[in-house]
Design a protein around this motif. Structure first.
Motif, PDB file in Angstrom:
ATOM      1  N   VAL A  58      49.842  40.822  50.240  1.00 22.57           N
ATOM      2  CA  VAL A  58      48.860  40.399  51.237  1.00 22.57           C
ATOM      3  C   VAL A  58      47.447  40.477  50.639  1.00 22.57           C
ATOM      4  CG1 VAL A  58      48.772  42.691  52.316  1.00 22.57           C
ATOM      5  CG2 VAL A  58      48.073  40.692  53.621  1.00 22.57           C
ATOM      6  N   SER A  59      47.254  41.405  49.715  1.00 21.52           N
ATOM      7  CA  SER A  59      45.943  41.568  49.086  1.00 21.52           C
ATOM      8  C   SER A  59      45.794  40.638  47.889  1.00 21.52           C
ATOM      9  CB  SER A  59      45.808  43.003  48.585  1.00 21.52           C
ATOM     10  OG  SER A  59      44.654  43.153  47.795  1.00 21.52           O
ATOM     11  N   PHE A  60      44.543  40.364  47.500  1.00 19.85           N
ATOM     12  CA  PHE A  60      44.332  39.771  46.179  1.00 19.85           C
ATOM     13  C   PHE A  60      44.988  40.714  45.176  1.00 19.85           C
ATOM     14  CE2 PHE A  60      40.557  37.623  48.126  1.00 19.85           C
ATOM     15  CZ  PHE A  60      40.923  36.327  47.809  1.00 19.85           C
ATOM     16  N   SER A  61      45.834  40.196  44.302  1.00 16.84           N
ATOM     17  CA  SER A  61      46.554  41.059  43.357  1.00 16.84           C
ATOM     18  C   SER A  61      45.571  41.838  42.497  1.00 16.84           C
ATOM     19  CB  SER A  61      47.450  40.221  42.457  1.00 16.84           C
ATOM     20  OG  SER A  61      48.470  39.653  43.230  1.00 16.84           O
ATOM     21  N   GLY A  62      45.871  43.121  42.285  1.00 14.38           N
ATOM     22  CA  GLY A  62      44.996  43.952  41.468  1.00 14.38           C
ATOM     23  C   GLY A  62      43.886  44.590  42.277  1.00 14.38           C
ATOM     24  N   ASN A  63      43.712  44.136  43.530  1.00 11.85           N
ATOM     25  CA  ASN A  63      42.628  44.670  44.353  1.00 11.85           C
ATOM     26  C   ASN A  63      43.123  45.310  45.638  1.00 11.85           C
ATOM     27  OD1 ASN A  63      40.258  42.071  43.445  1.00 11.85           O
ATOM     28  ND2 ASN A  63      40.630  44.069  42.539  1.00 11.85           N
ATOM     29  N   CYS A  64      44.285  45.967  45.576  1.00 12.41           N
ATOM     30  CA  CYS A  64      44.776  46.704  46.734  1.00 12.41           C
ATOM     31  C   CYS A  64      44.798  48.181  46.392  1.00 12.41           C
ATOM     32  CB  CYS A  64      46.171  46.244  47.120  1.00 12.41           C
ATOM     33  SG  CYS A  64      46.727  47.126  48.576  1.00 12.41           S
ATOM     34  N   TYR A  65      44.070  48.951  47.191  1.00 12.28           N
ATOM     35  CA  TYR A  65      43.944  50.390  46.901  1.00 12.28           C
ATOM     36  C   TYR A  65      44.483  51.225  48.062  1.00 12.28           C
ATOM     37  CZ  TYR A  65      40.972  48.048  43.573  1.00 12.28           C
ATOM     38  OH  TYR A  65      40.527  47.178  42.603  1.00 12.28           O
ATOM     39  N   MET A  66      45.231  50.584  48.962  1.00  8.33           N
ATOM     40  CA  MET A  66      45.765  51.296  50.133  1.00  8.33           C
ATOM     41  C   MET A  66      46.721  52.402  49.709  1.00  8.33           C
ATOM     42  SD  MET A  66      46.799  48.664  53.107  1.00  8.33           S
ATOM     43  CE  MET A  66      46.513  49.347  54.722  1.00  8.33           C
ATOM     44  N   MET A 112      36.412  47.098  41.612  1.00  8.70           N
ATOM     45  CA  MET A 112      37.510  46.128  41.716  1.00  8.70           C
ATOM     46  C   MET A 112      37.860  45.474  40.379  1.00  8.70           C
ATOM     47  SD  MET A 112      36.722  44.618  45.486  1.00  8.70           S
ATOM     48  CE  MET A 112      37.964  43.353  45.557  1.00  8.70           C
ATOM     49  N   TYR A 113      37.088  45.776  39.330  1.00  8.55           N
ATOM     50  CA  TYR A 113      37.450  45.273  37.998  1.00  8.55           C
ATOM     51  C   TYR A 113      38.415  46.220  37.287  1.00  8.55           C
ATOM     52  CZ  TYR A 113      34.257  41.395  38.508  1.00  8.55           C
ATOM     53  OH  TYR A 113      33.675  40.235  38.944  1.00  8.55           O
ATOM     54  N   ASN A 114      38.724  47.360  37.946  1.00  5.97           N
ATOM     55  CA  ASN A 114      39.787  48.267  37.469  1.00  5.97           C
ATOM     56  C   ASN A 114      39.588  48.745  36.031  1.00  5.97           C
ATOM     57  OD1 ASN A 114      41.043  47.851  39.971  1.00  5.97           O
ATOM     58  ND2 ASN A 114      42.194  46.100  39.219  1.00  5.97           N
TER      59      ASN A 114
END
Length: 622
Positions: free
Chosen positions: A167-175, A520-522
Motif C-alpha cells: 500500500v505504501s510507496f516501496s521502501g518508504n513504509c516505516y509502520m 525517506m532516502y534510507n
C-alpha cells in the motif's frame, strides 16, 4: 534487431525457480543467504548456482535480490557475497542501498529495486548515468508517466504485472519498524497494513469498525501488456517470493500465453529466452492466491482498490448462495465445486468467513461446519483442490527446446547431428559396421520413432531426417545411445555458449537531483553517505531505522486514499462528496493509533503516529 520482452518470475527456492522456468519464465529472481527484502525466502549459494545452470540452459536469466538497507558492519559480508554470486554465473543483482555502488565489485549487472523508490524521471536518469542497467519502477505510475521516464531516462524498465501490492510507496513504509522494531527495509515487514482498524473522525465518532482499511487488492495489469510495451517496459515482474509453486506456475503460464499471442508475428518484439511450453491445465489467475484484482493507477485513479473485508485470499467467484437445505447449501454453479475445496464469503458482520466442502454432489454442498449464510451471499472458492493438484504435478508444465536431427553415414559408420532453435550444433559419431537390413526393406520409420523419444530431456525433436545411401541396419540400443549422447552434449554446448552480460562500474560524480535527503532516502551506512556526497548532496538525514522519534513520525506515504475509498475525495468525487468528513481521521487498532494526512496536490495520503502535529489542508479545490 527485435527488442526482447521478458516475463520475470519469483522463486522462493530452487524448486520454485525450476517450476517457474518450466512454466515459461524468461528470468527468475531469488534471494541469496542474506540481504533480500523477504528474510524468510533466503537460499544457499549452492542452490542459486544450481538454478543458474538450469535457467541458462533455456537462455533464461537469474537475478539475485539484495535489496535491503545495509549497516556499516554488513558491508564487507555483502561485498564478499556479491563476488560469490558473480562466480556462480548470476546475471544481475537487484539492489536498494547505494553503498553497493561504492564497493569493489566484479563486472556484474545492477538493477535498482523498486525499494529504491523509482518514480521520478530525473532520479532514474541519475541512476542510469551512475551505472545502473535496469530500473524496477514504482507500482504507482500510470502509462503516461512510464512513457515520460522511458523517453527521458533511456534505461531498461521493469514493471510489476501481477501479485500483491504494497500500500505504501516501496521502501518508504516505516509502520512495521515504528511499532515493533521489525524493519520492512531490512526484510522483516510485520504487514501492519493487513490488520483490521477502526476509523474515527475528528469528532471522535467511529465511522467504520474492525475493517482492513489499509489492505488493498492484488495487481493485475496483464491486459495492459501491449500498452506497457509501447510505453517502454521490457520486463514484466510477478510478485510473490513467499508464494507456493501452484501460484507461480499459474501466474507464469497465464502471462506466457498472453505475451506469446501478442509477440506472434511482431516485427519489433520477441521473447527473451528459448523453448516452448505445454501445459496440462488452463491457467486462471483467480484460481490461486488473490485478494481480488485492481489495475491500480496504470490507467489513472478510477475505482476503489481497497480489499477491506479481509487481507486473505478471496479466490475465484463461484456464484450466489441460493438457499440452505437441511445440512447443505445450494450454490449457483455449485457443480464446479469438489470435495475438499475451501469456500469464502463475507458474513453479516462484514468479515471474511470460510468453510470447507466435505462433500459436493448433485449440486448440493455439504460443509464441515454449517454456518448461517444469508441467501444471495456471494460465494468464492479460495482453495481449489482439484486445480492445485493438477498444477502441482511436475509434468503439468513442460518446456522443450526445439531441435532438428539428421542421421547420416560416414566412412566408418554413422553420425547424428542435432541443431537446436538457437543454432547450436551437437554431433555424435558412431563407429559401426554397415550391414543392410535382413529383408532389404528400409527401417527409417523405426529409427525415427526411436530418435523422437526425447523423454525427460529439455528437447523436442521437431524434424528428423535420415540420409542413407542404402537400407542400413542399426540396432535400437545404438540409436538410443546416440540420441542420449547428442542431447547431453547439446546441453553442455548451450551452457558453454551462454553469454552473460557484464558491466564494470566506474565511479561517477554527476549531480544528484536533490541536495538535501530526508530519512525517506534510507541512508543507513557511511558508504552510502559517501556516494551521495560525491554526487553533490550536502545534507543527509539518517535512515528511519537509526533515528526515529517514537510517537511523532510519518510512517507511510501512499497513493491509496481512504477519503477516495469513502467517496469523500474533494477532487475526483466532488459531485458526490455530500457532507465532508471531520478531520483528522484516525486509524485505531488496540493500542495502535495513527493520524491520516491528505496531500491533495500530489494526490497522496500520509500516515502519522498519534502524537504527530500537522496542519490539515483545507480543500481549496472548489
Amino acid at each position: 534487431m527485435k527488442k526482447k520482452i521478458e516475463i520475470l518470475a519469483p522463486a522462493r527456492d530452487l524448486i520454485g525457480g525450476i517450476a517457474a522456468i518450466n512454466s515459461g519464465a524468461d528470468a527468475v529472481y531469488i534471494g541469496a543467504p542474506q540481504f533480500g527484502a523477504r528474510s524468510n525466502a533466503n537460499n544457499s549459494i549452492e542452490d542459486v548456482a544450481e538454478l543458474v545452470k538450469y535457467a541458462h540452459l533455456f537462455n533464461a536469466q537469474v537475478f539475485v535480490v539484495m535489496n535491503t538497507i545495509l549497516y556499516d558492519n554488513e558491508l564487507e559480508t555483502c561485498r564478499a557475497m556479491i563476488w560469490e554470486l558473480y562466480d556462480i554465473g548470476v546475471d544481475a543483482l537487484i539492489i536498494q542501498d547505494m553503498a553497493i555502488m561504492e564497493m569493489d565489485l566484479p563486472p556484474i549487472v545492477l538493477h535498482a529495486s523498486t525499494q529504491a523508490n523509482n518514480r521520478d524521471a530525473d532520479k532514474i536518469k541519475f541512476l542510469k548515468d551512475a551505472g545502473i542497467k535496469r530500473v524496477v519502477l514504482a507500482r504507482e505510475l500510470n502509462l503516461h508517466q512510464i512513457k515520460t521516464i522511458y523517453d527521458e531516462a533511456d534505461v531498461e524498465l521493469e514493471f510489476f504485472v501481477t501479485g500483491a501490492l504494497c500500500v505504501s510507496f516501496s521502501g518508504n513504509c516505516y509502520m512495521s519498524v515504528a511499532n515493533g522494531e521489525r524493519s520492512a527495509n531490512r526484510g522483516s515487514c510485520a504487514q501492519n497494513c493487513r490488520l483490521p482498524y477502526n476509523l474515527i473522525d475528528g469528532n471522535g465518532d467511529t465511522l467504520i469498525r474492525n475493517s482492513h482499511l489499509l489492505s488493498i487488492k492484488d495487481l493485475d495489469v496483464s491486459d495492459q501488456i501491449p500498452n506497457l510495451i509501447e510505453a517502454g517496459i521490457v520486463s514484466f515482474k510477478i510478485e510473490g517470493r513467499l508464494k507456493d509453486v501452484a501460484y507461480v506456475k499459474n501466474n507464469v503460464s497465464y502471462l506466457r500465453q498472453k505475451l506469446d499471442s501478442y509477440l506472434e508475428g511482431s516485427d519489433k518484439y520477441t521473447k527473451a529466452s528459448s523453448g516452448k511450453c505445454t501445459y496440462t491445465f488452463d491457467s486462471t489467475l483467480s484460481r490461486t492466491f488473490n485478494r481480488g484484482y485492481t489495475d491500480y493507477f496504470v490507467n489513472e485513479r478510477h475505482s476503489s482498490i481497497g480489499s477491506w473485508e479481509s487481507p486473505k485470499s478471496k479466490g475465484q467467484y463461484i456464484g450466489k448462495l441460493i438457499r440452505t437445505v437441511g445440512n447443505a447449501y445450494e450454490i449457483e454453479n455449485g457443480e464446479l465445486l469438489n470435495n475438499g475445496d475451501g469456500l469464502c464469503f463475507i458474513n453479516e458482520n462484514n468479515e471474511a468467513d470460510g468453510i470447507y466442502v466435505n462433500k459436493a454432489e448433485n449440486g448440493k454442498v455439504y460443509p464441515n461446519v454449517l454456518k448461517e449464510i444469508k441467501d444471495g451471499t456471494f460465494i468464492y472458492r479460495n482453495n481449489d483442490i482439484a486445480f492445485i493438484k493438477i498444477v502441482e504435478r511436475e509434468d503439468s508444465a513442460i518446456r522443450k527446446i526445439g531441435t532438428t536431427l539428421l542421421l547420416t553415414e560416414n566412412e566408418n559408420g554413422f553420425e547424428l547431428i542435432a541443431t537446436d532453435e538457437d543454432g547450436n550444433v551437437s554431433t555424435v559419431i558412431l563407429e559401426h559396421s554397415k550391414e543392410q537390413t535382413k529383408t532389404g526393406e528400409s527401417i527409417e520409420e523405426n529409427i525415427k520413432v526411436q530418435l523422437a523419444k526425447t523423454g525427460f530431456t529439455p528437447y523436442s525433436a521437431d524434424e528428423i531426417n535420415i540420409m542413407f545411401s542404402q537400407n542400413w541396419f542399426l540396432p535400437i540400443s545404438k540409436i538410443n545411445e546416440m540420441r542420449r549422447t547428442v542431447y547431453e552434449q547439446l546441453s553442455e554446448i548451450r551452457l558453454a555458449n551462454y553469454v552473460r552480460e557484464e558491466h564494470q562500474l566506474v565511479k561517477t560524480s554527476h549531480p544528484y537531483p536533490e541536495t538535501k535527503l530526508d530519512f525517506m532516502y534510507n541512508v543507513s551506512n557511511k558508504t552510502a553517505r559517501k556516494f551521495y556526497e560525491r554526487h553533490g548532496v550536502t545534507e543527509i538525514e539518517k535512515a528511519f531505522e537509526l533515528q526515529w522519534d517514537p510517537g511523532k513520525s510519518r510512517v507511510m506515504t501512499t497513493k491509496y486514499c481512504i477519503k477516495y475509498e469513502l467517496k469523500k475525495c474533494p477532487i475526483h468525487q466532488k459531485d458526490i462528496v455530500g457532507v465532508k468528513v471531520k478531520e483528522p481521521l484516525v486509524l485505531k487498532q488496540g493500542e495502535l493509533e495513527y493520524k491520516l494526512k491528505f496531500n491533495c496536490k500530489p494526490c497522496e495520503m500520509e500516515i502519522w503516529e498519534k502524537d504527530a502535529e500537522f496542519e490539515i489542508e483545507e480543500d481549496h479545490f472548489h
